[in-house]
Design a protein around this motif. Structure first.
Motif, short mmCIF file in Angstrom:
data_model
loop_
_atom_site.label_atom_id
_atom_site.label_comp_id
_atom_site.label_asym_id
_atom_site.label_seq_id
_atom_site.Cartn_x
_atom_site.Cartn_y
_atom_site.Cartn_z
N GLU A 90 0.69 -1.25 0.16
CA GLU A 90 -0.03 0.08 0.00
C GLU A 90 0.62 1.39 -0.05
O GLU A 90 0.36 2.17 -0.86
N GLU A 91 1.64 1.22 0.83
CA GLU A 91 2.75 2.40 0.99
C GLU A 91 3.55 2.57 -0.48
O GLU A 91 3.62 3.67 -0.75
N SER A 92 3.91 1.52 -1.30
CA SER A 92 4.68 1.55 -2.27
C SER A 92 3.67 2.19 -3.54
O SER A 92 4.19 2.81 -4.45
N VAL A 93 2.34 1.81 -3.48
CA VAL A 93 1.38 2.29 -4.20
C VAL A 93 1.18 3.92 -4.19
O VAL A 93 1.31 4.46 -5.07
N GLU A 94 0.97 4.26 -3.03
CA GLU A 94 1.00 5.61 -2.58
C GLU A 94 2.15 6.37 -2.97
O GLU A 94 1.79 7.62 -3.54
N GLU A 95 3.22 6.03 -2.89
CA GLU A 95 4.74 6.66 -3.41
C GLU A 95 4.60 6.55 -4.82
O GLU A 95 5.73 7.13 -5.38
N GLY A 96 3.85 5.75 -5.40
CA GLY A 96 3.93 5.54 -7.13
C GLY A 96 4.87 4.62 -7.74
O GLY A 96 5.02 4.71 -8.81
N ASP A 97 5.36 3.69 -6.95
CA ASP A 97 6.24 2.83 -7.20
C ASP A 97 5.53 1.72 -8.08
O ASP A 97 5.98 1.01 -9.15
N TYR A 98 4.01 1.50 -7.75
CA TYR A 98 3.35 0.48 -8.30
C TYR A 98 1.95 1.22 -8.76
O TYR A 98 1.55 2.03 -7.91
N SER A 99 1.45 0.86 -10.01
CA SER A 99 0.02 1.30 -10.16
C SER A 99 -1.13 0.73 -9.17
O SER A 99 -2.25 1.18 -9.09
N GLY A 100 -0.85 -0.56 -8.86
CA GLY A 100 -1.53 -1.27 -7.83
C GLY A 100 -0.91 -2.68 -7.59
O GLY A 100 0.05 -3.07 -8.13
N SER A 120 -7.44 4.30 -6.56
CA SER A 120 -8.67 4.44 -6.99
C SER A 120 -9.02 3.52 -8.11
O SER A 120 -8.25 2.88 -9.02
N ILE A 121 -10.51 3.04 -8.26
CA ILE A 121 -10.84 2.06 -8.96
C ILE A 121 -11.60 2.77 -10.48
O ILE A 121 -12.07 2.21 -11.32
N ALA A 122 -11.22 4.06 -10.39
CA ALA A 122 -11.64 4.86 -11.60
C ALA A 122 -11.11 4.46 -12.89
O ALA A 122 -11.61 4.40 -14.06
N GLU A 123 -9.69 3.91 -12.75
CA GLU A 123 -8.91 3.65 -13.75
C GLU A 123 -8.96 2.14 -14.23
O GLU A 123 -8.61 1.42 -13.31
N SER A 124 -9.95 1.99 -15.02
CA SER A 124 -10.49 0.57 -15.31
C SER A 124 -9.34 -0.15 -16.18
O SER A 124 -9.82 -1.54 -16.43
#
Length: 416
Positions: A90-100, A120-124
């Motif tokens: 979760e921290e890696s996603v918040e920092e932008g390392d992963y898209s999810g 966000s689940i807006a990007e489908s």
């Protein structure tokens, strides 16, 4: 007749030189360039960023097969196997390392399942690709459990062969209908917005001249009837000028993309092999629709002496145009519906609905001809009636927001 052409040229030049005309044309032209180059603009913002998804394989058996399945769907989406706990991910996603990150596991039947988590689940798009890859892997594993061969699996998942053929000779094929649907849809918007914009312009122009008392000077030297038709034709020429400029700009914007890309865009909208007859009918119904609603707009505009009252007075006319457009849009999916056929012979709906039927169906030649005759007769009647109302309406001042004023305008005309 000289006075008629003077007013025509005056109406035309005034609108062409107006700041509102120039600004509107520039804004629409910018919009055309934006639409044509939208994909390039989106890509420029995304830059060279690589979408990366962390994958936690709780089963320890699914990652390699999943990666292989995903690569066949989306080679640009990068996967990275991870053994981190969810909090770290979760921290890696918040920092932008992963898209999810995706958690893979097996259900009670030993088949794969997954949970994708992102900010966000807006990007489908990413989630859809991951789901499709997982679905493909599940189908393959289920087939293996049932001892199905790859050919048998392909046979099960292949779409059923289903074709539609018309019994009527000369009816359009499904491919021709799909092409016609794109052409008609674009041209319907073209007719709808053009008619509604330029008819409103006429009503506003008449009301503006009345509110500034310019009308009193004009009617002393030129008959109101000549004024009305000079304005209708003059503003019609303004519309044709603006549309010609925008079409030329659109063609230039497409040409700058290269022949192959331009051809692809035109083919997507159905304009690569557009029949000449469709263009002819589009022009005819556009012009007749314009003159019908422009005459009605001039009639209604002559009844008001304040610009603030124009929109209220022409609102029913706007609704008529909108109803015709919505009927035509519905008819794109069912052009043979009975009420669509009936509406195509109602003058205020004919320009759009009859054009729809001409573009989508192989109707008898007498049907569009009858529609054109009905429009011409309606324009003549509305022109005759509108001239009587206009002649008296331009002399009426004060607050006016009632259609009872039509009777007053006709009475004033009789007294002249």
């Amino acid at each position: 007749m000289n006075n008629f052409f003077l007013i025509l040229v005056h109406s035309y030049l005034n609108k062409i030189k107006a700041k509102s005309f120039i600004i509107t044309t520039l804004i629409v032209a910018a919009g055309i360039f934006l639409l044509v180059n939208l994909q390039d603009i989106i890509e420029s913002f995304s830059g060279d960023e690589q979408d990366t998804v962390a994958v936690v394989d709780e089963s320890g058996e699914l990652y390699d097969q999943f990666e292989l399945q995903l690569s066949s769907l989306n080679e640009e989406l990068e996967l990275e196997k991870s053994n981190e706990n969810e909090k770290s991910l979760e921290e890696s996603v918040e920092e932008g390392d992963y898209s999810g990150y995706l958690i893979l596991s097996k259900d009670e039947n030993g088949l794969p399942q997954g949970v994708y988590k992102a900010e966000s689940i807006a990007e489908s798009a990413i989630a859809n690709d991951l789901q499709a890859a997982l679905q493909g892997m599940k189908s393959a594993m289920a087939a293996e459990n049932l001892e199905l061969s790859p050919d048998e699996l392909a046979s099960l998942s292949s779409p059923v062969s289903f074709e539609r053929e018309a019994l009527v000779e000369g009816a359009k094929s499904e491919e021709e209908l799909n092409q016609a649907r794109g052409i008609v849809y674009i041209l319907l918007f073209f007719i709808y917005f053009s008619v509604i914009v330029y008819a409103n312009m006429i009503a506003m122009d008449v009301a503006t001249e009345k509110s500034s008392r310019v009308m009193e000077i004009l009617i002393s030297s030129v008959s109101p009837v000549k004024q009305m038709f000079a304005k209708i034709i003059g503003i019609g020429l303004v519309g044709l000028t603006q549309l010609s400029v925008l079409i030329a700009i659109g063609y230039f914007a497409l040409s700058s993309k290269g022949d192959s890309e331009m051809g692809g865009i035109l083919e997507f909208f159905g304009f690569s092999d557009i029949p000449a007859g469709i263009i002819v009918y589009a022009v005819v119904f556009f012009l007749l629709g314009y003159f019908l609603f422009a005459t009605l707009a001039a009639l209604l505009g002559s009844l008001v002496s304040r610009i603030e009252d124009v929109q209220q007075m022409i609102m029913p006319m706007t609704f008529l145009i909108m109803i015709g457009f919505f009927i035509a849009v519905f008819g794109l999916g069912n052009p043979e519906a009975g009420f669509v056929t009936a509406a195509s012979y109602i003058p205020f709906f004919t320009p759009m609905v009859m054009f729809l039927r001409v573009g989508m169906l192989n109707i008898a030649a007498w049907e569009p001809i009858l529609g054109i005759v009905i429009l011409l007769l309606s324009i003549l009647f509305l022109g005759w009636f509108g001239a009587r109302v206009y002649r008296g309406g331009v002399l009426m001042y004060g607050k006016s927001n009632s259609y009872k004023d039509i009777k007053k305008a006709i009475e004033l005309t009789k007294k002249k």
